[in-house]
Write an enzyme that holds these catalytic residues in place. Structure first.
Site, PDB file in Angstrom:
ATOM      1  N   ALA A  79      -9.980 -23.170  10.419  1.00 28.75           N
ATOM      2  CA  ALA A  79      -9.795 -21.776   9.992  1.00 28.75           C
ATOM      3  C   ALA A  79     -11.127 -21.047   9.924  1.00 28.75           C
ATOM      4  CB  ALA A  79      -9.108 -21.728   8.624  1.00 28.75           C
ATOM      5  N   ALA A  80     -11.178 -19.901  10.560  1.00 31.13           N
ATOM      6  CA  ALA A  80     -12.414 -19.118  10.551  1.00 31.13           C
ATOM      7  C   ALA A  80     -12.126 -17.727  11.090  1.00 31.13           C
ATOM      8  CB  ALA A  80     -13.471 -19.785  11.440  1.00 31.13           C
ATOM      9  N   LYS A 135     -21.158 -19.725  10.235  1.00 30.95           N
ATOM     10  CA  LYS A 135     -20.790 -21.098  10.621  1.00 30.95           C
ATOM     11  C   LYS A 135     -21.920 -22.070  10.255  1.00 30.95           C
ATOM     12  CE  LYS A 135     -17.551 -22.326  12.506  1.00 30.95           C
ATOM     13  NZ  LYS A 135     -16.204 -22.726  12.009  1.00 30.95           N
ATOM     14  N   ILE A 165      -7.529 -22.748  18.919  1.00 35.56           N
ATOM     15  CA  ILE A 165      -7.875 -24.169  19.079  1.00 35.56           C
ATOM     16  C   ILE A 165      -7.047 -25.022  18.126  1.00 35.56           C
ATOM     17  CG2 ILE A 165      -9.739 -25.859  19.157  1.00 35.56           C
ATOM     18  CD1 ILE A 165     -11.710 -23.568  19.511  1.00 35.56           C
ATOM     19  N   ARG A 218     -22.668 -19.273  29.339  1.00 38.07           N
ATOM     20  CA  ARG A 218     -21.885 -20.029  28.363  1.00 38.07           C
ATOM     21  C   ARG A 218     -21.436 -21.333  29.017  1.00 38.07           C
ATOM     22  NH1 ARG A 218     -24.271 -16.793  26.011  1.00 38.07           N
ATOM     23  NH2 ARG A 218     -23.553 -15.130  24.636  1.00 38.07           N
ATOM     24  N   THR A 244     -19.521 -24.680  15.874  1.00 38.85           N
ATOM     25  CA  THR A 244     -19.808 -24.084  17.180  1.00 38.85           C
ATOM     26  C   THR A 244     -21.243 -24.367  17.622  1.00 38.85           C
ATOM     27  OG1 THR A 244     -20.166 -21.932  18.218  1.00 38.85           O
ATOM     28  CG2 THR A 244     -20.244 -21.950  15.852  1.00 38.85           C
ATOM     29  N   ASP A 245     -21.463 -24.303  18.929  1.00 42.47           N
ATOM     30  CA  ASP A 245     -22.840 -24.447  19.434  1.00 42.47           C
ATOM     31  C   ASP A 245     -23.688 -23.215  19.111  1.00 42.47           C
ATOM     32  OD1 ASP A 245     -21.618 -22.671  21.197  1.00 42.47           O
ATOM     33  OD2 ASP A 245     -22.221 -23.735  23.028  1.00 42.47           O
ATOM     34  N   GLU A 246     -23.029 -22.118  18.690  1.00 45.53           N
ATOM     35  CA  GLU A 246     -23.791 -20.883  18.454  1.00 45.53           C
ATOM     36  C   GLU A 246     -24.753 -21.010  17.268  1.00 45.53           C
ATOM     37  OE1 GLU A 246     -21.587 -17.240  18.891  1.00 45.53           O
ATOM     38  OE2 GLU A 246     -20.085 -18.231  20.129  1.00 45.53           O
ATOM     39  N   THR A 306     -14.410 -16.009   4.627  1.00 46.76           N
ATOM     40  CA  THR A 306     -13.621 -17.148   5.136  1.00 46.76           C
ATOM     41  C   THR A 306     -14.527 -18.316   5.543  1.00 46.76           C
ATOM     42  OG1 THR A 306     -11.731 -15.865   5.846  1.00 46.76           O
ATOM     43  CG2 THR A 306     -12.136 -17.896   7.058  1.00 46.76           C
ATOM     44  N   TYR A 361     -21.547 -14.074  12.702  1.00 46.04           N
ATOM     45  CA  TYR A 361     -20.598 -15.180  12.924  1.00 46.04           C
ATOM     46  C   TYR A 361     -21.317 -16.519  12.911  1.00 46.04           C
ATOM     47  CZ  TYR A 361     -17.912 -18.592  15.647  1.00 46.04           C
ATOM     48  OH  TYR A 361     -17.297 -19.751  16.085  1.00 46.04           O
ATOM     49  N   SER A 407     -13.573 -15.705  13.961  1.00 52.91           N
ATOM     50  CA  SER A 407     -14.234 -16.346  15.105  1.00 52.91           C
ATOM     51  C   SER A 407     -14.772 -15.402  16.178  1.00 52.91           C
ATOM     52  CB  SER A 407     -13.247 -17.322  15.766  1.00 52.91           C
ATOM     53  OG  SER A 407     -12.192 -16.596  16.377  1.00 52.91           O
TER      54      SER A 407
HETATM   55  N1  NAD Z   1     -13.128 -20.351  20.382  1.00 49.53           N
HETATM   56  C1  NAD Z   1     -14.191 -21.078  20.724  1.00 49.53           C
HETATM   57  O1  NAD Z   1     -14.614 -21.058  21.877  1.00 49.53           O
HETATM   58  C2  NAD Z   1     -14.869 -21.970  19.703  1.00 49.53           C
HETATM   59  C3  NAD Z   1     -15.905 -22.807  20.123  1.00 49.53           C
HETATM   60  C4  NAD Z   1     -16.493 -23.668  19.194  1.00 49.53           C
HETATM   61  C5  NAD Z   1     -16.043 -23.689  17.888  1.00 49.53           C
HETATM   62  N2  NAD Z   1     -15.047 -22.856  17.500  1.00 49.53           N
HETATM   63  C6  NAD Z   1     -14.572 -22.943  16.104  1.00 49.53           C
HETATM   64  O2  NAD Z   1     -13.245 -23.451  16.167  1.00 49.53           O
HETATM   65  C7  NAD Z   1     -12.471 -22.912  15.107  1.00 49.53           C
HETATM   66  C8  NAD Z   1     -11.210 -22.281  15.653  1.00 49.53           C
HETATM   67  O3  NAD Z   1     -11.575 -21.238  16.559  1.00 49.53           O
HETATM   68  P1  NAD Z   1     -10.449 -20.376  17.300  1.00 49.53           P
HETATM   69  O4  NAD Z   1     -11.072 -19.821  18.524  1.00 49.53           O
HETATM   70  O5  NAD Z   1      -9.207 -21.160  17.401  1.00 49.53           O
HETATM   71  O6  NAD Z   1     -10.243 -19.210  16.239  1.00 49.53           O
HETATM   72  P2  NAD Z   1      -9.044 -18.192  16.076  1.00 49.53           P
HETATM   73  O7  NAD Z   1      -9.672 -16.926  15.600  1.00 49.53           O
HETATM   74  O8  NAD Z   1      -8.184 -18.158  17.305  1.00 49.53           O
HETATM   75  O9  NAD Z   1      -8.143 -18.828  14.923  1.00 49.53           O
HETATM   76  C9  NAD Z   1      -8.550 -18.869  13.591  1.00 49.53           C
HETATM   77  C10 NAD Z   1      -7.325 -19.199  12.745  1.00 49.53           C
HETATM   78  O10 NAD Z   1      -7.755 -19.290  11.385  1.00 49.53           O
HETATM   79  C11 NAD Z   1      -6.835 -18.564  10.576  1.00 49.53           C
HETATM   80  N3  NAD Z   1      -7.550 -18.055   9.404  1.00 49.53           N
HETATM   81  C12 NAD Z   1      -8.548 -17.135   9.374  1.00 49.53           C
HETATM   82  N4  NAD Z   1      -8.951 -16.923   8.113  1.00 49.53           N
HETATM   83  C13 NAD Z   1      -8.221 -17.774   7.322  1.00 49.53           C
HETATM   84  C14 NAD Z   1      -8.201 -18.045   5.928  1.00 49.53           C
HETATM   85  N5  NAD Z   1      -9.014 -17.392   5.086  1.00 49.53           N
HETATM   86  N6  NAD Z   1      -7.349 -18.975   5.472  1.00 49.53           N
HETATM   87  C15 NAD Z   1      -6.511 -19.634   6.316  1.00 49.53           C
HETATM   88  N7  NAD Z   1      -6.493 -19.406   7.644  1.00 49.53           N
HETATM   89  C16 NAD Z   1      -7.338 -18.486   8.140  1.00 49.53           C
HETATM   90  C17 NAD Z   1      -6.323 -17.448  11.466  1.00 49.53           C
HETATM   91  O11 NAD Z   1      -5.086 -16.927  11.007  1.00 49.53           O
HETATM   92  C18 NAD Z   1      -6.220 -18.154  12.808  1.00 49.53           C
HETATM   93  O12 NAD Z   1      -4.962 -18.780  12.940  1.00 49.53           O
HETATM   94  C19 NAD Z   1     -13.377 -21.936  14.371  1.00 49.53           C
HETATM   95  O13 NAD Z   1     -13.895 -22.583  13.241  1.00 49.53           O
HETATM   96  C20 NAD Z   1     -14.477 -21.624  15.366  1.00 49.53           C
HETATM   97  O14 NAD Z   1     -15.682 -21.317  14.713  1.00 49.53           O
HETATM   98  C21 NAD Z   1     -14.444 -21.982  18.378  1.00 49.53           C
END
Ligand code: NAD
Length: 367
Positions: free
Chosen positions: A84-85, A165, A14, A225, A135-137, A102, A161, A87
């Protein structure tokens, strides 16, 4: 006025889509991406902007507070957007420690750095913003007839997870109430679209069909979902940065609930159709015999349910609709076709991602 954004996790799914969206829409702004490049981070996601003066990539960890302080200070960052997370829910079940490190400690480290530079050193940099992507979770699970999650739905996270969050959401809130940091939070439903790491449901199904691998369905597959095209998530965050009220949370979603099994069957149908309409696909993907025979659904395999698997998530986006004028641009019909097309056109991206440790992980999971 132009902005300088610090985007954490900007090489992930994202975050990268957000960076591309942002620099496409606001070419006068600068974006500093801070990413640790874990297994989920990928610089190829930022290839389109890698040579742009508007984007600076910093390889580093959000837990490194001095590094984050230096970036905010030296790069004159006024807006921090925190993606960053760790995920992936399945990984949080087998290895929760990284999620606490993280998602909780890392978010706290960012908050401390932002407070120090924006509030303590600079005596309240006007217009600073810490936007937290959640997240909605965090709201837990819904029954079939329950109303969708609103911003005032009580938190009830069920996985390591979502618990991590939820903890980070509370810390963000506390840094506003205790110290006066300008924060906003968005809680979004499931995203899909380009650059989605192939361990997640939609890209997993697409790539497994191409490899003629089983399509694993947890339990009865009736978990629901609420899916949103990733660019519509970026659009929602943009509106929150522009018009959102400080210390407010906004739920971002597209009113698009699907049972997992129905999504998988939909993708199977679209892949069958793609192979029927384009004979070149059979040449490019000779292993995809089920899709070539118009029968990708034959790969569906029910597997033991995930422990503690939430039954249903659904977002009520009324507040974002009314206050920010938020509306997704993509319907599910158009978004899923765009996504599938993207995966078929970007084989080198997902093949590169699937090499190395991810390949070992997926082969262990799905054979
Ligand atoms: N994927 C979904 O459907 C969704 C939905 C709602 C919210 N989110 C939230 O959106 C955010 C992004 O999700 P995503 O799906 O893109 O995740 P992802 O796992 O694809 O990307 C996470 C990124 O964070 C980086 N990262 C992880 N640990 C790190 C650290 N300690 N320091 C610096 N960088 C770090 C990783 O290298 C990666 O590039 C998250 O916070 C997630 O909780 C995701």
């Amino acid at each position: 006025m132009s902005k300088v954004l610090l985007v954490t996790g900007g090489a992930g799914f994202i975050g990268a889509n957000f960076v591309l969206y942002w620099l496409g829409k606001y070419p006068q702004d600068r974006v500093v991406v801070l990413d640790a490049l874990t297994y989920a981070g990928n610089l190829d996601n930022l290839a389109a902007v890698k040579d742009s003066d508007a984007m600076t990539f910093v390889h580093g960890d959000i837990c490194d507070q001095p590094l984050v302080e230096a970036l905010i200070r030296d790069q004159k960052v006024d807006t921090l957007v925190h993606f960053a997370a760790e995920s992936h829910v399945d990984r949080s079940i087998t290895g929760p420690d990284a999620f606490i490190e993280t998602n909780v400690i890392g978010t706290h480290s960012l908050l401390k750095a932002a407070k120090k530079v924006w509030l303590d050193e600079e005596a309240n940099v006007e217009g600073h913003r810490f936007h937290h992507v959640s997240t909605d979770e965090v709201y837990g699970t819904l029954g079939p007839e329950d109303p969708a999650f609103r911003e005032d739905t009580p938190y009830a996270p069920n996985s390591p997870y979502s618990a991590s969050k939820a903890a980070s959401d509370h810390l963000v809130r506390a840094y506003h109430h205790t110290y006066g940091l300008n924060v906003t939070t968005s809680n979004c439903s499931n995203n899909y679209g380009p650059f989605h790491f192939p361990e997640k449901l939609i890209p997993l199904v697409i790539t497994n069909i191409l490899f003629d691998r089983a399509l694993p369905i947890y339990g009865d597959g009736k978990q629901i979902r609420d899916w949103l095209y990733v660019e519509d998530h970026a659009r929602g965050i943009d509106l929150i940065l522009e018009k959102g009220r400080i210390d407010e949370t906004y739920n971002i979603g597209g009113i698009n609930e699907w049972a997992n099994i129905d999504i998988v069957k939909l993708i199977c149908g679209l892949m069958n159709e793609a192979f029927a309409n384009d004979s070149g696909l059979a040449e490019r993907f000779p292993e995809a015999s089920a899709a070539q025979a118009g029968n990708a659904e034959s790969l569906i395999t029910y597997v033991k349910d995930r422990p503690g698997h939430d039954r249903r998530y659904a977002i009520d986006p009324t507040k974002a609709n009314n206050e920010l004028g938020y509306q997704p641009a993509e319907t599910f019909e158009t978004g899923i076709r765009r996504t599938l097309q993207w995966y078929l056109e970007n084989e080198s991206w997902w093949r590169a991602v699937m090499d190395g440790s991810y390949r070992q992980w997926i082969e262990k999971q799905y054979g």
